[in-house]
Scaffold this motif. Structure first.
Motif, PDB file in Angstrom:
ATOM      1  N   SER A   6      13.685 -82.989  79.962  1.00  0.00           N
ATOM      2  CA  SER A   6      12.629 -83.052  80.962  1.00  0.00           C
ATOM      3  C   SER A   6      11.255 -82.976  80.343  1.00  0.00           C
ATOM      4  CB  SER A   6      12.804 -81.906  81.980  1.00  0.00           C
ATOM      5  OG  SER A   6      12.786 -80.655  81.303  1.00  0.00           O
ATOM      6  N   THR A   7      11.190 -82.564  79.042  1.00  0.00           N
ATOM      7  CA  THR A   7       9.889 -82.462  78.391  1.00  0.00           C
ATOM      8  C   THR A   7       9.561 -83.703  77.571  1.00  0.00           C
ATOM      9  OG1 THR A   7      10.917 -81.342  76.503  1.00  0.00           O
ATOM     10  CG2 THR A   7      10.076 -79.954  78.287  1.00  0.00           C
ATOM     11  N   SER A   8      10.470 -84.669  77.604  1.00  0.00           N
ATOM     12  CA  SER A   8      10.231 -85.887  76.825  1.00  0.00           C
ATOM     13  C   SER A   8       9.026 -86.632  77.375  1.00  0.00           C
ATOM     14  CB  SER A   8      11.453 -86.791  76.860  1.00  0.00           C
ATOM     15  OG  SER A   8      12.574 -86.128  76.301  1.00  0.00           O
ATOM     16  N   THR A   9       8.234 -87.202  76.476  1.00  0.00           N
ATOM     17  CA  THR A   9       7.064 -87.970  76.910  1.00  0.00           C
ATOM     18  C   THR A   9       7.463 -89.343  77.420  1.00  0.00           C
ATOM     19  OG1 THR A   9       6.761 -88.734  74.638  1.00  0.00           O
ATOM     20  CG2 THR A   9       5.545 -86.756  75.321  1.00  0.00           C
ATOM     21  N   SER A  10       8.625 -89.828  76.973  1.00  0.00           N
ATOM     22  CA  SER A  10       9.083 -91.145  77.409  1.00  0.00           C
ATOM     23  C   SER A  10      10.582 -91.082  77.679  1.00  0.00           C
ATOM     24  CB  SER A  10       8.785 -92.194  76.336  1.00  0.00           C
ATOM     25  OG  SER A  10       9.270 -93.448  76.729  1.00  0.00           O
ATOM     26  N   LEU A  11      10.929 -90.903  78.942  1.00  0.00           N
ATOM     27  CA  LEU A  11      12.337 -90.825  79.318  1.00  0.00           C
ATOM     28  C   LEU A  11      12.974 -92.201  79.238  1.00  0.00           C
ATOM     29  CD1 LEU A  11      12.119 -88.451  82.417  1.00  0.00           C
ATOM     30  CD2 LEU A  11      13.023 -87.888  80.155  1.00  0.00           C
ATOM     31  N   GLU A  12      14.234 -92.237  78.815  1.00  0.00           N
ATOM     32  CA  GLU A  12      15.000 -93.477  78.771  1.00  0.00           C
ATOM     33  C   GLU A  12      16.296 -93.286  79.544  1.00  0.00           C
ATOM     34  OE1 GLU A  12      15.676 -95.042  74.931  1.00  0.00           O
ATOM     35  OE2 GLU A  12      13.554 -95.131  74.369  1.00  0.00           O
ATOM     36  N   ALA A  13      16.563 -94.214  80.451  1.00  0.00           N
ATOM     37  CA  ALA A  13      17.782 -94.165  81.242  1.00  0.00           C
ATOM     38  C   ALA A  13      18.862 -94.987  80.558  1.00  0.00           C
ATOM     39  CB  ALA A  13      17.525 -94.698  82.647  1.00  0.00           C
ATOM     40  N   GLN A  14      20.014 -94.353  80.362  1.00  0.00           N
ATOM     41  CA  GLN A  14      21.129 -95.037  79.723  1.00  0.00           C
ATOM     42  C   GLN A  14      22.194 -95.361  80.777  1.00  0.00           C
ATOM     43  OE1 GLN A  14      20.978 -95.868  76.522  1.00  0.00           O
ATOM     44  NE2 GLN A  14      18.980 -94.862  76.342  1.00  0.00           N
ATOM     45  N   ILE A  15      22.307 -96.637  81.141  1.00  0.00           N
ATOM     46  CA  ILE A  15      23.293 -97.083  82.126  1.00  0.00           C
ATOM     47  C   ILE A  15      24.322 -97.922  81.392  1.00  0.00           C
ATOM     48  CG2 ILE A  15      23.668 -98.344  84.277  1.00  0.00           C
ATOM     49  CD1 ILE A  15      20.730 -97.871  84.948  1.00  0.00           C
ATOM     50  N   ASP A  16      25.606 -97.577  81.574  1.00  0.00           N
ATOM     51  CA  ASP A  16      26.646 -98.276  80.816  1.00  0.00           C
ATOM     52  C   ASP A  16      26.627 -99.769  81.159  1.00  0.00           C
ATOM     53  OD1 ASP A  16      29.182 -98.872  82.785  1.00  0.00           O
ATOM     54  OD2 ASP A  16      28.065 -97.095  83.399  1.00  0.00           O
ATOM     55  N   PRO A  17      26.900-100.614  80.168  1.00  0.00           N
ATOM     56  CA  PRO A  17      26.777-102.075  80.352  1.00  0.00           C
ATOM     57  C   PRO A  17      27.643-102.639  81.478  1.00  0.00           C
ATOM     58  CG  PRO A  17      26.948-101.519  78.029  1.00  0.00           C
ATOM     59  CD  PRO A  17      27.235-100.261  78.781  1.00  0.00           C
ATOM     60  N   LEU A  18      28.876-102.139  81.644  1.00  0.00           N
ATOM     61  CA  LEU A  18      29.737-102.672  82.681  1.00  0.00           C
ATOM     62  C   LEU A  18      29.158-102.420  84.069  1.00  0.00           C
ATOM     63  CD1 LEU A  18      33.460-101.982  81.612  1.00  0.00           C
ATOM     64  CD2 LEU A  18      32.365-104.183  82.030  1.00  0.00           C
ATOM     65  N   THR A  19      28.695-101.206  84.289  1.00  0.00           N
ATOM     66  CA  THR A  19      28.068-100.894  85.580  1.00  0.00           C
ATOM     67  C   THR A  19      26.823-101.724  85.778  1.00  0.00           C
ATOM     68  OG1 THR A  19      28.919 -98.627  85.511  1.00  0.00           O
ATOM     69  CG2 THR A  19      27.064 -99.062  86.988  1.00  0.00           C
ATOM     70  N   LEU A  20      26.018-101.836  84.754  1.00  0.00           N
ATOM     71  CA  LEU A  20      24.769-102.588  84.836  1.00  0.00           C
ATOM     72  C   LEU A  20      25.032-104.051  85.186  1.00  0.00           C
ATOM     73  CD1 LEU A  20      21.711-102.220  84.416  1.00  0.00           C
ATOM     74  CD2 LEU A  20      22.046-102.939  82.043  1.00  0.00           C
ATOM     75  N   SER A  21      26.129-104.609  84.668  1.00  0.00           N
ATOM     76  CA  SER A  21      26.421-106.029  84.900  1.00  0.00           C
ATOM     77  C   SER A  21      26.758-106.317  86.364  1.00  0.00           C
ATOM     78  CB  SER A  21      27.585-106.477  84.009  1.00  0.00           C
ATOM     79  OG  SER A  21      28.796-105.836  84.403  1.00  0.00           O
ATOM     80  N   LEU A  22      27.160-105.293  87.129  1.00  0.00           N
ATOM     81  CA  LEU A  22      27.576-105.499  88.514  1.00  0.00           C
ATOM     82  C   LEU A  22      26.450-105.295  89.520  1.00  0.00           C
ATOM     83  CD1 LEU A  22      31.076-103.758  88.529  1.00  0.00           C
ATOM     84  CD2 LEU A  22      30.560-106.179  88.260  1.00  0.00           C
ATOM     85  N   ILE A  23      25.333-104.758  89.092  1.00  0.00           N
ATOM     86  CA  ILE A  23      24.227-104.506  90.013  1.00  0.00           C
ATOM     87  C   ILE A  23      23.522-105.811  90.341  1.00  0.00           C
ATOM     88  CG2 ILE A  23      22.010-103.325  90.310  1.00  0.00           C
ATOM     89  CD1 ILE A  23      23.053-101.109  88.513  1.00  0.00           C
ATOM     90  N   PRO A  60      22.932 -86.620  85.253  1.00  0.00           N
ATOM     91  CA  PRO A  60      23.066 -85.945  83.949  1.00  0.00           C
ATOM     92  C   PRO A  60      23.566 -86.869  82.848  1.00  0.00           C
ATOM     93  CG  PRO A  60      23.939 -84.567  85.706  1.00  0.00           C
ATOM     94  CD  PRO A  60      23.678 -85.902  86.312  1.00  0.00           C
ATOM     95  N   LYS A  61      24.424 -87.833  83.211  1.00  0.00           N
ATOM     96  CA  LYS A  61      24.926 -88.750  82.184  1.00  0.00           C
ATOM     97  C   LYS A  61      23.898 -89.818  81.841  1.00  0.00           C
ATOM     98  CE  LYS A  61      28.947 -91.535  80.952  1.00  0.00           C
ATOM     99  NZ  LYS A  61      30.304 -91.987  81.358  1.00  0.00           N
ATOM    100  N   VAL A  62      23.167 -90.297  82.852  1.00  0.00           N
ATOM    101  CA  VAL A  62      22.150 -91.318  82.606  1.00  0.00           C
ATOM    102  C   VAL A  62      21.068 -90.796  81.677  1.00  0.00           C
ATOM    103  CG1 VAL A  62      20.314 -92.659  83.704  1.00  0.00           C
ATOM    104  CG2 VAL A  62      22.576 -92.563  84.752  1.00  0.00           C
ATOM    105  N   PHE A  63      20.746 -89.494  81.799  1.00  0.00           N
ATOM    106  CA  PHE A  63      19.682 -88.906  80.966  1.00  0.00           C
ATOM    107  C   PHE A  63      20.258 -87.891  79.992  1.00  0.00           C
ATOM    108  CE2 PHE A  63      17.478 -90.276  84.839  1.00  0.00           C
ATOM    109  CZ  PHE A  63      16.483 -91.051  84.271  1.00  0.00           C
ATOM    110  N   ALA A  64      21.480 -88.145  79.515  1.00  0.00           N
ATOM    111  CA  ALA A  64      22.140 -87.196  78.616  1.00  0.00           C
ATOM    112  C   ALA A  64      21.382 -87.036  77.311  1.00  0.00           C
ATOM    113  CB  ALA A  64      23.568 -87.650  78.333  1.00  0.00           C
ATOM    114  N   ASP A  65      20.683 -88.054  76.833  1.00  0.00           N
ATOM    115  CA  ASP A  65      19.985 -88.010  75.553  1.00  0.00           C
ATOM    116  C   ASP A  65      18.501 -87.725  75.718  1.00  0.00           C
ATOM    117  OD1 ASP A  65      22.360 -88.626  74.311  1.00  0.00           O
ATOM    118  OD2 ASP A  65      22.008 -90.788  74.422  1.00  0.00           O
ATOM    119  N   SER A  66      18.092 -87.360  76.947  1.00  0.00           N
ATOM    120  CA  SER A  66      16.678 -87.088  77.182  1.00  0.00           C
ATOM    121  C   SER A  66      16.502 -85.670  77.692  1.00  0.00           C
ATOM    122  CB  SER A  66      16.106 -88.065  78.213  1.00  0.00           C
ATOM    123  OG  SER A  66      16.273 -89.399  77.772  1.00  0.00           O
TER     124      SER A  66
END
Length: 535
Positions: A371-388, A363-369
């Protein structure tokens, strides 16, 4: 080339002289303190503290039989077989070797019966310590054990309590165990999981010693060829092809050692525990996942973001693997000083983890999207993203709160790949684990997937060659030294044959320090101090 003496060659690395011939086994001198010039008889409980069904008191040394003579008597109703054995023994009152004898344990001065138990005697030629050894198998009363420990020093002879690991050290000094077997025995005593037990049992059984001995023998063979050139090459005309044979042997061994060193520290990780770090943004479900893995409320779980301020760590036996799981603070930008410290510790723990479990709240990753959006965008916080990275399993949590589709998965994949990320399973058919920790949806499947990942990385093969050889940092250090000397040898040509022989001698010494084939007094204290008193 000038001929050098074949007995000694001055070392450029040390002020001492080192023999060209392969060094013989040098056992370290005894260093245990004794209040008497007479060889002491040591004793200690060989079982753990507390009330148990049976306790074992181990006595080893020249006066061990004094315990049998002064503190044991026949049982109340001696068995005919025991009477016959005792009558036939010489001297009459001494116990038969390696026979379990039922005896009364008595006070040495008052003959008060303290207990009745089994007594085992091992003569010096069959005892692990190479000294006469007696074991009293008594009832597990702490008070009884304490009394016996007080009574033994009053017996005739030189009795004293054993120091940590002293029994095992006696076995090492007697040549019945090498250092890798000693360390394996200690690891076996401390093993908490099946993987640790399996690895320690192989080491204690001599499997690693055989591998190191084979390596050392290979270097000695190469050394013999080089020494033959030094001693006889010019006179006997045997120089052709000999140096190349030595090079081939050294090259093969160096490549083997390099492969062993490039094992990802698998043996050391199994021995000490596999570190897992649970990372992610606040309220992603990290603490709930920790509680599910632990099957108890190990961490506080609330709806308030930032509940976890410090690293919550626990050790688990996970399908036979030793894992140390760390729940970390939620990763986000914050001005709260305490939370910032927790986040800094989370980043440090993630950096040292063997496997990271990245929990993303859908729900947080797609908080701004929608289910009817034509182009979903995943929002991953930068700190978490840096550790993957390639050591990260990505978990998509709260699937019960969002109807996830292939478009959602594609959006997350696009967001990760757009940052150049590759993670565990990123190239597989199941790049993400979809679950709900709250409703336990998908957790069983994830648990099996985590088990499979641990097996793939750390499971021990039945093939000896696939068994981790390096289980201690000490082993790795000496192997690296050996590899350095072998590489230095390979850089030399036949014109530098004396220096080449010196490099091989140092390689032999480096390997010998692993098993104790050369003087290793400086590391013995560290090894044996980790043992319990009765071992």
């Amino acid at each position: 080339m000038p001929r050098l003496p074949t007995t000694l060659l001055s070392s450029s690395r040390s002020s001492c002289s080192i023999r060209i011939r392969c060094p013989a086994v040098i056992r370290p001198p005894r260093t245990f303190a004794s209040t008497s010039a007479v060889e002491p008889t040591i004793f200690a409980p060989a079982t753990g503290r507390g009330k148990t069904a049976i306790s074992i008191l181990r006595i080893s040394g020249p006066d061990a039989l004094n315990v049998w003579r002064k503190m044991t008597k026949p049982p109340r109703k001696p068995l005919q077989e025991e009477q016959a054995v005792v009558a036939a023994s010489s001297p009459p009152r001494d116990p038969p070797a390696r026979r379990a004898m039922l005896r009364r344990i008595v006070h040495p001065t008052t003959d008060e019966v303290l207990d009745e138990g089994i007594v085992l005697y091992f003569p010096a030629n069959s005892a692990l310590t190479a000294q006469p050894t007696l074991e009293l198998h008594i009832h597990g009363s702490p008070a009884l054990m304490e009394l016996l420990l007080q009574l033994l020093p009053t017996l005739p002879g030189s009795f004293r309590i054993a120091e940590p690991g002293e029994f095992t050290r006696l076995a090492f000094e007697a040549g019945k165990m090498d250092l890798t077997e000693v360390e394996g025995l200690r690891d076996l005593v401390e093993a908490d999981t099946e993987a640790q037990r399996k690895l320690a049992a192989r080491q204690a059984g001599g499997q690693m010693r055989k591998s190191y001995d084979a390596m050392r023998a290979s270097i000695i063979e190469a050394t013999s060829l080089v020494e033959a050139l030094i001693d006889f090459g010019e006179d006997e005309g045997i120089s052709e092809g000999i140096f190349e044979q030595a090079r081939d042997k050294v090259q093969a061994l160096r490549d083997k050692i390099k492969r062993r060193l490039a094992d990802g520290r698998r043996g050391e990780i199994i021995r000490s525990g596999i570190h897992l770090a649970i990372i992610g943004a606040p309220n992603a479900g990290k603490s709930s996942l920790l509680n599910w893995l632990a099957q108890r409320e190990a961490a506080i779980v609330t709806s308030t973001p930032g509940t976890t301020r410090d690293v919550v760590e626990l050790s688990l036996n996970y399908h036979g693997f030793p894992i140390i799981v760390a729940d970390t603070a939620g990763l986000r930008a914050t001005k709260d000083e305490v939370e910032a410290i927790g986040i800094e510790r989370a980043l440090m723990r993630a950096d040292t983890a063997d496997i990271k479990l990245c929990v993303l709240s859908l729900p947080k990753v797609f908080a701004d999207s929608t289910s009817t959006s034509t182009s979903l965008e995943a929002q991953i916080d930068p700190l978490t993203l840096s550790l993957i990275d390639s050591h990260t399993l990505v978990l998509l949590n709260k699937v019960d709160a969002l109807h996830i589709t292939s478009e959602h998965l594609d959006a997350i994949t696009h967001a990760l790949r757009g940052e150049g990320k590759a993670w565990l399973g990123s190239e597989s058919e199941q790049p993400f684990w979809q679950l709900s920790v709250r409703s336990e949806l998908g957790l069983r499947e994830f648990a099996e997937g985590l088990k499979g990942e641990l097996q793939k990385r750390f499971d021990l093969s039945d093939d000896v060659e696939d068994t981790p050889l390096v289980t201690h940092a000490r082993h790795r250090r000496h192997l690296e030294e050996c590899e350095t000397y072998l590489s230095a040898f390979l850089e030399l040509d036949p014109d530098d044959i004396v220096l080449a022989a010196e490099e091989l001698r140092y390689a032999v010494l480096a390997l010998g320090r692993i098993t104790g084939a050369v003087d290793v007094e400086e590391i013995l204290g560290e090894i044996f101090s980790g043992f319990c008193i009765g071992k």
